[in-house]
Design a protein around this motif. Structure first.
Motif, PDB file in Angstrom:
ATOM      1  N   UNK A 187      22.483 -12.055  33.912  1.00 14.51           N
ATOM      2  CA  UNK A 187      23.711 -11.354  34.853  1.00 14.51           C
ATOM      3  C   UNK A 187      23.447 -11.015  36.050  1.00 14.51           C
ATOM      4  N   UNK A 188      21.988 -10.546  36.308  1.00 17.39           N
ATOM      5  CA  UNK A 188      21.782 -10.142  37.783  1.00 17.39           C
ATOM      6  C   UNK A 188      21.190 -11.302  38.428  1.00 17.39           C
ATOM      7  N   UNK A 189      21.374 -12.478  37.883  1.00 17.60           N
ATOM      8  CA  UNK A 189      20.886 -13.757  38.786  1.00 17.60           C
ATOM      9  C   UNK A 189      19.461 -14.142  38.870  1.00 17.60           C
ATOM     10  N   UNK A 190      18.826 -13.656  37.799  1.00 21.40           N
ATOM     11  CA  UNK A 190      17.297 -13.818  37.712  1.00 21.40           C
ATOM     12  C   UNK A 190      17.383 -14.996  36.578  1.00 21.40           C
ATOM     13  N   UNK A 191      16.327 -15.987  36.705  1.00 26.51           N
ATOM     14  CA  UNK A 191      16.050 -16.931  35.546  1.00 26.51           C
ATOM     15  C   UNK A 191      15.819 -16.553  34.357  1.00 26.51           C
ATOM     16  N   UNK A 192      15.978 -17.097  33.168  1.00 27.82           N
ATOM     17  CA  UNK A 192      15.565 -16.842  31.790  1.00 27.82           C
ATOM     18  C   UNK A 192      13.964 -17.233  31.812  1.00 27.82           C
ATOM     19  N   UNK A 193      13.334 -16.013  31.623  1.00 29.03           N
ATOM     20  CA  UNK A 193      11.843 -16.521  31.482  1.00 29.03           C
ATOM     21  C   UNK A 193      11.086 -15.804  30.511  1.00 29.03           C
ATOM     22  N   UNK A 194       9.657 -15.635  30.481  1.00 29.12           N
ATOM     23  CA  UNK A 194       8.991 -14.705  29.716  1.00 29.12           C
ATOM     24  C   UNK A 194       9.415 -13.326  29.642  1.00 29.12           C
ATOM     25  N   UNK A 195       9.682 -12.783  31.119  1.00 30.53           N
ATOM     26  CA  UNK A 195       9.964 -11.494  31.425  1.00 30.53           C
ATOM     27  C   UNK A 195      10.803 -10.834  30.489  1.00 30.53           C
ATOM     28  N   UNK A 196      12.126 -11.711  30.033  1.00 32.42           N
ATOM     29  CA  UNK A 196      13.092 -11.298  29.183  1.00 32.42           C
ATOM     30  C   UNK A 196      12.281 -10.832  27.876  1.00 32.42           C
ATOM     31  N   UNK A 197      11.274 -11.541  27.450  1.00 31.26           N
ATOM     32  CA  UNK A 197      10.585 -11.395  26.403  1.00 31.26           C
ATOM     33  C   UNK A 197       9.823  -9.916  26.317  1.00 31.26           C
ATOM     34  N   UNK A 198       9.360  -9.662  27.646  1.00 31.86           N
ATOM     35  CA  UNK A 198       8.338  -8.559  27.821  1.00 31.86           C
ATOM     36  C   UNK A 198       9.644  -7.170  27.769  1.00 31.86           C
ATOM     37  N   UNK A 199      10.439  -7.407  28.262  1.00 28.38           N
ATOM     38  CA  UNK A 199      11.732  -6.484  27.971  1.00 28.38           C
ATOM     39  C   UNK A 199      11.995  -6.114  26.578  1.00 28.38           C
ATOM     40  N   UNK A 200      12.204  -7.160  25.992  1.00 26.79           N
ATOM     41  CA  UNK A 200      12.471  -6.850  24.409  1.00 26.79           C
ATOM     42  C   UNK A 200      11.322  -6.416  23.908  1.00 26.79           C
ATOM     43  N   UNK A 201      10.123  -6.743  24.144  1.00 31.46           N
ATOM     44  CA  UNK A 201       9.120  -6.238  23.525  1.00 31.46           C
ATOM     45  C   UNK A 201       8.832  -4.600  23.716  1.00 31.46           C
ATOM     46  N   UNK A 202       9.040  -4.191  24.965  1.00 33.81           N
ATOM     47  CA  UNK A 202       9.251  -2.827  25.141  1.00 33.81           C
ATOM     48  C   UNK A 202      10.218  -1.942  24.421  1.00 33.81           C
ATOM     49  N   UNK A 203      11.466  -2.742  23.914  1.00 31.96           N
ATOM     50  CA  UNK A 203      12.493  -2.230  23.154  1.00 31.96           C
ATOM     51  C   UNK A 203      11.779  -2.064  21.888  1.00 31.96           C
ATOM     52  N   UNK A 204      11.151  -2.964  21.370  1.00 31.41           N
ATOM     53  CA  UNK A 204      10.608  -3.105  19.984  1.00 31.41           C
ATOM     54  C   UNK A 204       9.511  -2.022  19.935  1.00 31.41           C
ATOM     55  N   UNK A 205       8.919  -1.804  21.019  1.00 31.90           N
ATOM     56  CA  UNK A 205       7.627  -0.806  20.847  1.00 31.90           C
ATOM     57  C   UNK A 205       8.478   0.532  20.788  1.00 31.90           C
ATOM     58  N   UNK A 206       9.382   0.802  21.174  1.00 36.09           N
ATOM     59  CA  UNK A 206      10.216   2.054  21.214  1.00 36.09           C
ATOM     60  C   UNK A 206      10.737   2.118  19.671  1.00 36.09           C
ATOM     61  N   UNK A 207      11.338   1.163  19.265  1.00 37.00           N
ATOM     62  CA  UNK A 207      11.842   1.215  17.833  1.00 37.00           C
ATOM     63  C   UNK A 207      10.764   1.484  16.774  1.00 37.00           C
ATOM     64  N   UNK A 208       9.741   0.832  16.830  1.00 35.85           N
ATOM     65  CA  UNK A 208       8.437   1.197  15.960  1.00 35.85           C
ATOM     66  C   UNK A 208       8.252   2.407  16.215  1.00 35.85           C
ATOM     67  N   UNK A 209       7.928   2.920  17.351  1.00 32.86           N
ATOM     68  CA  UNK A 209       7.266   4.361  17.733  1.00 32.86           C
ATOM     69  C   UNK A 209       8.523   5.634  16.949  1.00 32.86           C
ATOM     70  N   UNK A 210       9.726   5.198  17.281  1.00 32.43           N
ATOM     71  CA  UNK A 210      10.759   6.308  17.026  1.00 32.43           C
ATOM     72  C   UNK A 210      11.430   5.943  15.660  1.00 32.43           C
ATOM     73  N   UNK A 211      11.192   4.870  14.961  1.00 37.04           N
ATOM     74  CA  UNK A 211      11.584   4.647  13.900  1.00 37.04           C
ATOM     75  C   UNK A 211      13.048   4.802  13.776  1.00 37.04           C
ATOM     76  N   UNK A 212      13.830   4.045  14.767  1.00 34.87           N
ATOM     77  CA  UNK A 212      15.205   4.392  15.066  1.00 34.87           C
ATOM     78  C   UNK A 212      15.603   3.240  15.715  1.00 34.87           C
ATOM     79  N   UNK A 213      16.934   3.196  16.035  1.00 37.13           N
ATOM     80  CA  UNK A 213      17.570   2.025  16.927  1.00 37.13           C
ATOM     81  C   UNK A 213      18.047   2.607  17.999  1.00 37.13           C
TER      82      UNK A 213
END
Length: 128
Positions: free
Chosen positions: A16-42
């Motif tokens: 949506x911001x005009x950047x290509x889909x690449x591995x950096x999307x997965x890095x963002x998602x992994x950061x969200x997963x780290x938060x979820x694991x640490x907080x045991x929450x959504x």
């Protein structure tokens, strides 16, 4: 919001911001997963997928990092969530940052001045 939807936000945010889909999307998602694991929450349990996607893209919405989260771990999450995909680390760097966290004395996830453990600061917000 269903947990599997949160992983897609990184992709939508970049596209949506005009950047290509690449591995950096997965890095963002992994950061969200780290938060979820640490907080045991959504993150964002009261928002729909479209509301979260819009707020992430337009208002730079990110999950709140609990005050008891060690700064070294919080830094990994924040770097993964950078609004500019070019500033996000590659996954090899994320792994190195995680491996460098001192896990001695309580696993490195509970600050020395915290007696009850970290989840005490999220007790009222637990669960979807």
């Amino acid at each position: 919001m269903a947990p599997e939807n949160v992983a897609y936000i990184g992709m939508y945010m970049q596209v949506l911001n005009g950047h290509p889909y690449n591995r950096k999307c997965d890095v963002y998602s992994f950061g969200i997963c780290l938060w979820e694991v640490y907080c045991c929450d959504m993150p964002y349990p009261d928002l729909s997928f479209s509301e979260v996607t819009s707020a992430v893209v337009r208002q730079n919405l990110r999950p709140e990092i609990p005050r008891c989260c060690p700064s070294s771990f919080a830094n990994v999450m924040k770097r993964c969530w950078d609004a500019n995909p070019d500033k996000r680390p590659e996954m090899a760097e994320v792994v190195s940052m995680l491996e460098a966290i001192d896990t001695s004395k309580g696993g490195g996830m509970i600050p020395k001045d915290q007696t009850e453990g970290c989840f005490s600061c999220f007790r009222q917000h637990r669960g979807p």
